[in-house]
Design a protein around this motif. Structure first.
Motif, PDB file in Angstrom:
ATOM      1  N   GLY A   1      12.990   1.744  -0.529  1.00 60.88           N
ATOM      2  CA  GLY A   1      11.861   1.041  -1.156  1.00 60.88           C
ATOM      3  C   GLY A   1      12.272  -0.364  -1.564  1.00 60.88           C
ATOM      4  N   ASP A   2      13.471  -0.489  -2.118  1.00 64.10           N
ATOM      5  CA  ASP A   2      13.982  -1.820  -2.503  1.00 64.10           C
ATOM      6  C   ASP A   2      14.051  -2.749  -1.293  1.00 64.10           C
ATOM      7  OD1 ASP A   2      14.177  -1.076  -5.072  1.00 64.10           O
ATOM      8  OD2 ASP A   2      16.377  -0.955  -5.161  1.00 64.10           O
ATOM      9  N   MET A   3      14.501  -2.192  -0.171  1.00 61.42           N
ATOM     10  CA  MET A   3      14.627  -3.028   1.037  1.00 61.42           C
ATOM     11  C   MET A   3      13.263  -3.526   1.504  1.00 61.42           C
ATOM     12  SD  MET A   3      17.589  -0.990   3.043  1.00 61.42           S
ATOM     13  CE  MET A   3      17.759  -2.117   4.390  1.00 61.42           C
TER      14      MET A   3
ATOM     15  N   ASP B   1       0.834  -1.212   0.000  1.00 62.28           N
ATOM     16  CA  ASP B   1       0.000   0.000   0.000  1.00 62.28           C
ATOM     17  C   ASP B   1       0.869   1.263   0.000  1.00 62.28           C
ATOM     18  OD1 ASP B   1      -2.279  -1.586   0.137  1.00 62.28           O
ATOM     19  OD2 ASP B   1      -2.145  -1.738   2.336  1.00 62.28           O
ATOM     20  N   HIS B   2       0.471   2.184  -0.819  1.00 60.62           N
ATOM     21  CA  HIS B   2       1.153   3.495  -0.895  1.00 60.62           C
ATOM     22  C   HIS B   2       2.669   3.349  -0.962  1.00 60.62           C
ATOM     23  CE1 HIS B   2      -2.676   5.374  -0.305  1.00 60.62           C
ATOM     24  NE2 HIS B   2      -2.844   4.863   0.906  1.00 60.62           N
ATOM     25  N   PHE B   3       3.089   2.471  -1.761  1.00 60.47           N
ATOM     26  CA  PHE B   3       4.540   2.203  -1.853  1.00 60.47           C
ATOM     27  C   PHE B   3       5.284   3.438  -2.367  1.00 60.47           C
ATOM     28  CE2 PHE B   3       8.211   0.200  -4.113  1.00 60.47           C
ATOM     29  CZ  PHE B   3       8.875  -0.220  -2.981  1.00 60.47           C
ATOM     30  N   LYS B   4       4.621   4.173  -3.214  1.00 59.86           N
ATOM     31  CA  LYS B   4       5.257   5.366  -3.781  1.00 59.86           C
ATOM     32  C   LYS B   4       5.699   6.323  -2.670  1.00 59.86           C
ATOM     33  CE  LYS B   4       4.340   8.835  -7.390  1.00 59.86           C
ATOM     34  NZ  LYS B   4       4.968   9.895  -6.645  1.00 59.86           N
ATOM     35  N   ARG B   5       4.873   6.359  -1.619  1.00 63.46           N
ATOM     36  CA  ARG B   5       5.203   7.265  -0.508  1.00 63.46           C
ATOM     37  C   ARG B   5       6.504   6.850   0.173  1.00 63.46           C
ATOM     38  NH1 ARG B   5      -0.545   7.480   2.666  1.00 63.46           N
ATOM     39  NH2 ARG B   5      -1.802   8.369   0.991  1.00 63.46           N
ATOM     40  N   ILE B   6       6.703   5.533   0.276  1.00 63.56           N
ATOM     41  CA  ILE B   6       7.952   5.039   0.897  1.00 63.56           C
ATOM     42  C   ILE B   6       9.142   5.497   0.058  1.00 63.56           C
ATOM     43  CG2 ILE B   6       9.269   2.960   1.518  1.00 63.56           C
ATOM     44  CD1 ILE B   6       6.601   1.584   2.063  1.00 63.56           C
ATOM     45  N   ASN B   7       8.999   5.310  -1.239  1.00 61.18           N
ATOM     46  CA  ASN B   7      10.072   5.740  -2.145  1.00 61.18           C
ATOM     47  C   ASN B   7      10.316   7.239  -2.010  1.00 61.18           C
ATOM     48  OD1 ASN B   7      10.978   3.462  -3.409  1.00 61.18           O
ATOM     49  ND2 ASN B   7       9.531   3.566  -5.105  1.00 61.18           N
ATOM     50  N   ASP B   8       9.222   7.983  -2.031  1.00 61.40           N
ATOM     51  CA  ASP B   8       9.355   9.443  -2.009  1.00 61.40           C
ATOM     52  C   ASP B   8       9.952   9.926  -0.684  1.00 61.40           C
ATOM     53  OD1 ASP B   8       8.284   9.395  -4.481  1.00 61.40           O
ATOM     54  OD2 ASP B   8       6.264  10.071  -3.902  1.00 61.40           O
TER      55      ASP B   8
ATOM     56  N   CYS C   1       6.046 -15.233  -6.711  1.00 65.19           N
ATOM     57  CA  CYS C   1       6.543 -14.443  -7.859  1.00 65.19           C
ATOM     58  C   CYS C   1       6.471 -12.955  -7.534  1.00 65.19           C
ATOM     59  CB  CYS C   1       5.678 -14.655  -9.093  1.00 65.19           C
ATOM     60  SG  CYS C   1       5.354 -16.340  -9.502  1.00 65.19           S
ATOM     61  N   ARG C   2       7.365 -12.208  -8.163  1.00 69.11           N
ATOM     62  CA  ARG C   2       7.198 -10.752  -8.193  1.00 69.11           C
ATOM     63  C   ARG C   2       6.802 -10.414  -9.621  1.00 69.11           C
ATOM     64  NH1 ARG C   2      11.705  -6.050  -8.288  1.00 69.11           N
ATOM     65  NH2 ARG C   2      10.280  -4.278  -8.073  1.00 69.11           N
ATOM     66  N   LEU C   3       5.587  -9.842  -9.759  1.00 78.13           N
ATOM     67  CA  LEU C   3       5.093  -9.582 -11.112  1.00 78.13           C
ATOM     68  C   LEU C   3       5.657  -8.291 -11.671  1.00 78.13           C
ATOM     69  CD1 LEU C   3       1.356 -10.659 -10.782  1.00 78.13           C
ATOM     70  CD2 LEU C   3       3.364 -12.016 -11.339  1.00 78.13           C
TER      71      LEU C   3
ATOM     72  N   GLY D   1     -10.082   0.550   1.279  1.00 78.13           N
ATOM     73  CA  GLY D   1      -9.263   1.225   2.293  1.00 78.13           C
ATOM     74  C   GLY D   1      -7.883   0.623   2.514  1.00 78.13           C
ATOM     75  N   ARG D   2      -7.499  -0.416   1.750  1.00 77.39           N
ATOM     76  CA  ARG D   2      -6.162  -1.038   1.820  1.00 77.39           C
ATOM     77  C   ARG D   2      -5.970  -1.840   3.133  1.00 77.39           C
ATOM     78  NH1 ARG D   2      -5.694   3.579  -1.038  1.00 77.39           N
ATOM     79  NH2 ARG D   2      -4.580   3.433  -3.016  1.00 77.39           N
ATOM     80  N   ASN D   3      -4.790  -2.433   3.253  1.00 73.81           N
ATOM     81  CA  ASN D   3      -4.439  -3.278   4.406  1.00 73.81           C
ATOM     82  C   ASN D   3      -5.538  -4.302   4.681  1.00 73.81           C
ATOM     83  OD1 ASN D   3      -2.977  -4.305   6.507  1.00 73.81           O
ATOM     84  ND2 ASN D   3      -3.662  -2.779   7.995  1.00 73.81           N
TER      85      ASN D   3
ATOM     86  N   GLY E   1       7.149  -4.016 -10.154  1.00 75.03           N
ATOM     87  CA  GLY E   1       6.874  -2.954  -9.186  1.00 75.03           C
ATOM     88  C   GLY E   1       6.720  -3.526  -7.791  1.00 75.03           C
ATOM     89  N   GLU E   2       5.618  -3.171  -7.136  1.00 71.06           N
ATOM     90  CA  GLU E   2       5.391  -3.655  -5.762  1.00 71.06           C
ATOM     91  C   GLU E   2       4.279  -4.692  -5.739  1.00 71.06           C
ATOM     92  OE1 GLU E   2       3.820  -1.434  -7.142  1.00 71.06           O
ATOM     93  OE2 GLU E   2       2.280  -0.416  -5.982  1.00 71.06           O
ATOM     94  N   GLU E   3       4.128  -5.424  -6.845  1.00 71.13           N
ATOM     95  CA  GLU E   3       3.066  -6.425  -6.977  1.00 71.13           C
ATOM     96  C   GLU E   3       3.651  -7.844  -6.941  1.00 71.13           C
ATOM     97  OE1 GLU E   3      -0.904  -5.665  -9.327  1.00 71.13           O
ATOM     98  OE2 GLU E   3       0.562  -6.654 -10.596  1.00 71.13           O
TER      99      GLU E   3
HETATM  100  N1  LIG Z   1      12.115   1.148  -4.839  1.00 70.96           N
HETATM  101  C1  LIG Z   1      11.489   0.650  -5.902  1.00 70.96           C
HETATM  102  N2  LIG Z   1      10.356   1.211  -6.354  1.00 70.96           N
HETATM  103  C2  LIG Z   1       9.719   0.687  -7.405  1.00 70.96           C
HETATM  104  C3  LIG Z   1      10.210  -0.428  -8.078  1.00 70.96           C
HETATM  105  N3  LIG Z   1       9.357  -0.715  -9.090  1.00 70.96           N
HETATM  106  C4  LIG Z   1       8.371   0.187  -9.047  1.00 70.96           C
HETATM  107  N4  LIG Z   1       8.573   1.043  -8.013  1.00 70.96           N
HETATM  108  C5  LIG Z   1       7.771   2.168  -7.569  1.00 70.96           C
HETATM  109  O1  LIG Z   1       6.577   1.677  -7.011  1.00 70.96           O
HETATM  110  C6  LIG Z   1       5.672   2.746  -7.009  1.00 70.96           C
HETATM  111  C7  LIG Z   1       4.281   2.236  -7.303  1.00 70.96           C
HETATM  112  O2  LIG Z   1       3.420   3.292  -7.110  1.00 70.96           O
HETATM  113  P1  LIG Z   1       1.870   3.208  -7.393  1.00 70.96           P
HETATM  114  O3  LIG Z   1       1.640   2.291  -8.567  1.00 70.96           O
HETATM  115  O4  LIG Z   1       1.373   4.599  -7.505  1.00 70.96           O
HETATM  116  O5  LIG Z   1       1.269   2.470  -6.182  1.00 70.96           O
HETATM  117  P2  LIG Z   1       1.293   2.793  -4.627  1.00 70.96           P
HETATM  118  O6  LIG Z   1       2.040   4.046  -4.334  1.00 70.96           O
HETATM  119  O7  LIG Z   1       1.807   1.566  -3.980  1.00 70.96           O
HETATM  120  O8  LIG Z   1      -0.190   3.007  -4.310  1.00 70.96           O
HETATM  121  P3  LIG Z   1      -1.331   1.915  -4.152  1.00 70.96           P
HETATM  122  O9  LIG Z   1      -0.865   0.692  -4.905  1.00 70.96           O
HETATM  123  O10 LIG Z   1      -2.521   2.498  -4.751  1.00 70.96           O
HETATM  124  O11 LIG Z   1      -1.461   1.639  -2.720  1.00 70.96           O
HETATM  125  C8  LIG Z   1       6.155   3.764  -8.033  1.00 70.96           C
HETATM  126  O12 LIG Z   1       6.622   4.919  -7.352  1.00 70.96           O
HETATM  127  C9  LIG Z   1       7.335   3.059  -8.688  1.00 70.96           C
HETATM  128  O13 LIG Z   1       8.358   3.959  -9.035  1.00 70.96           O
HETATM  129  C10 LIG Z   1      11.426  -1.008  -7.614  1.00 70.96           C
HETATM  130  O14 LIG Z   1      11.938  -1.996  -8.137  1.00 70.96           O
HETATM  131  N5  LIG Z   1      12.017  -0.438  -6.542  1.00 70.96           N
END
Ligand SMILES: Nc1nc2c(ncn2[C@@H]2O[C@H](COP(=O)(O)OP(=O)(O)OP(=O)(O)O)[C@@H](O)[C@H]2O)c(=O)[nH]1
Length: 377
Positions: free
Chosen positions: A258-260, A244-251, A280-282, A358-360, A284-286
């Motif tokens: 985020g990789d960790m 959930d909200h993985f982008k926020r972790i990266n940002d 499997c990792r499909l 609402g996630r989680n 991104g964060e899926e």
């Molecule tokens: N650190 C890292 N980030 C990745 C990788 N692949 C994809 N991402 C990031 O994953 C994020 C996915 O963001 P979103 O698709 O908006 O999803 P989300 O922020 O998790 O939001 P929800 O899925 O709606 O909860 C993007 O910021 C990508 O840049 C990776 O291998 N490593």
């Protein structure tokens, strides 16, 4: 790829057959010179016979070598030299009346040489060349029959033949050893290539960041797994997991952090997977977990365990402790779909619902999402 040089290589531009025969011919001919000289001495041969002896056994080997070296096809030239050796031997035998020991060593050494280089056909070549030599001797005088050799000549013949056989056997040993080494090196390189190929195959099926299987492996494995379940009448469930909200972790913490988190979730999946499951990792964060022989109720339970474990997980990155949650869509064979793509689409829709709600949380697919059975946190 460097291999130990085989003796058959052209060293200093001279073919190995030419080099080997020069050495063997020169050494053997010196011994033959002594044996033949002994016989000429014992039989009181004329001066021309001595001159022919020096010419043939001391000078001819160098001429034969020189001729082969100058040839554009050295191997072929050396084969002709060997034919000439036999013809000349035939002339001597015809001229001397076939002294038994001398005849024996000439035939034996000629036969070995011919068969080594020409196989069984070499025997025929020996007979033809020898007959040609005897016929040439017959042009000057009809071949006579004087088979006796004195003891000294016989002993020298034995010595010459013994040393000739020794030299030949040693050459055979050297060549066999060189071939064995090349073979061992090739085998080692072949094994290395095979293990690299296996590594490449494995890498092509794995996600480099997490080490989990990738989409390609999922596509290859899911259809056969479903077929097996259909045949055996067993269930199969899939968990489609998204952070959930993985982008926020990266940002907030950077891409490395985020990789960790991705790697931590991968480890968690592996810890919760049974040997027959496919993690499997499909992209991104899926992530996707294929649970073979697991009914949907047990799959939801497993998904909840994963969700809770991930929620409780803390990932350390540069002194900070990161926490995240995941959402999971569950779909199962045979209830929801019986084809791979349809099953994944159901899990995807269920995941979408989980995000929307609402996630989680864990959501099982239902024909109408609003009426779907949810097992949310
Ligand atoms: N650190 C890292 N980030 C990745 C990788 N692949 C994809 N991402 C990031 O994953 C994020 C996915 O963001 P979103 O698709 O908006 O999803 P989300 O922020 O998790 O939001 P929800 O899925 O709606 O909860 C993007 O910021 C990508 O840049 C990776 O291998 N490593």
């Amino acid at each position: 790829m460097k291999l130990t040089p085989e003796p058959s290589s052209h060293r200093e531009g001279v073919h190995w057959t030419v080099r080997m025969n020069r050495r063997n011919r020169s050494a053997f001919y010196v011994l033959l010179f002594l044996a033949m000289g002994s016989h000429l001495l014992a039989t009181g041969a004329p001066a021309w016979a001595w001159a022919a002896l020096v010419l043939h056994y001391l000078i001819y080997p160098q001429l034969a070598y020189w001729r082969a070296c100058r040839s554009s096809d050295q191997r072929r030239a050396e084969m002709h030299n060997m034919d000439a050796d036999i013809v000349l031997a035939g002339i001597w035998l015809g001229a001397l009346g076939f002294p038994l020991w001398i005849t024996f060593i000439m035939c034996a050494s000629g036969c070995i040489n011919m068969v080594v280089f020409h196989g069984a056909r070499g025997g025929v070549r020996l007979v033809v060349s020898m007959a040609a030599g005897i016929a040439l001797a017959a042009i000057t005088a009809l071949p006579s029959w004087h088979p006796d050799t004195d003891l000294r000549t016989s002993l020298l013949c034995m010595l010459a033949l013994g040393l000739y056989l020794f030299a030949f056997a040693r050459d055979g040993y050297d060549r066999a050893m060189a071939q064995y080494q090349v073979h061992a090196q090739l085998r080692g390189q072949f094994d290395e290539i095979r293990s690299l190929q296996a590594q490449l195959r494995e890498q092509a099926l794995r996600d480099p960041l997490t080490g989990l299987f990738n989409r390609r492996q999922l596509d290859a494995a899911l259809a056969p797994a479903l077929r097996r379940c259909r045949e055996q009448g067993t269930p199969l469930s899939v968990l489609l997991i998204d952070i959930d909200h993985f982008k926020r972790i990266n940002d907030a913490h950077g891409h490395a952090a985020g990789d960790m988190v991705l790697q931590a979730l991968a480890r968690l999946l592996l810890r919760h997977a049974r040997p027959q499951d496919l993690a499997c990792r499909l992209g991104g964060e899926e992530f996707l977990l294929v649970l073979d022989d697991m009914p949907v109720a047990a799959a939801i339970e497993r998904a909840q365990e994963l969700r809770q474990a991930f929620e409780a997980l803390r990932v350390r990155s540069e002194g900070e402790e990161l926490a995240a949650t995941l959402s999971c869509g569950v779909a199962a064979f045979p209830q929801h779909a019986d084809q791979p793509q349809a099953l994944l689409a159901c899990a995807d829709q269920a995941l979408y619902t989980a995000k929307e709600q609402g996630r989680n949380r864990v959501v099982m697919w239902a024909a109408q999402a609003a009426e779907g059975t949810t097992a949310a946190a």
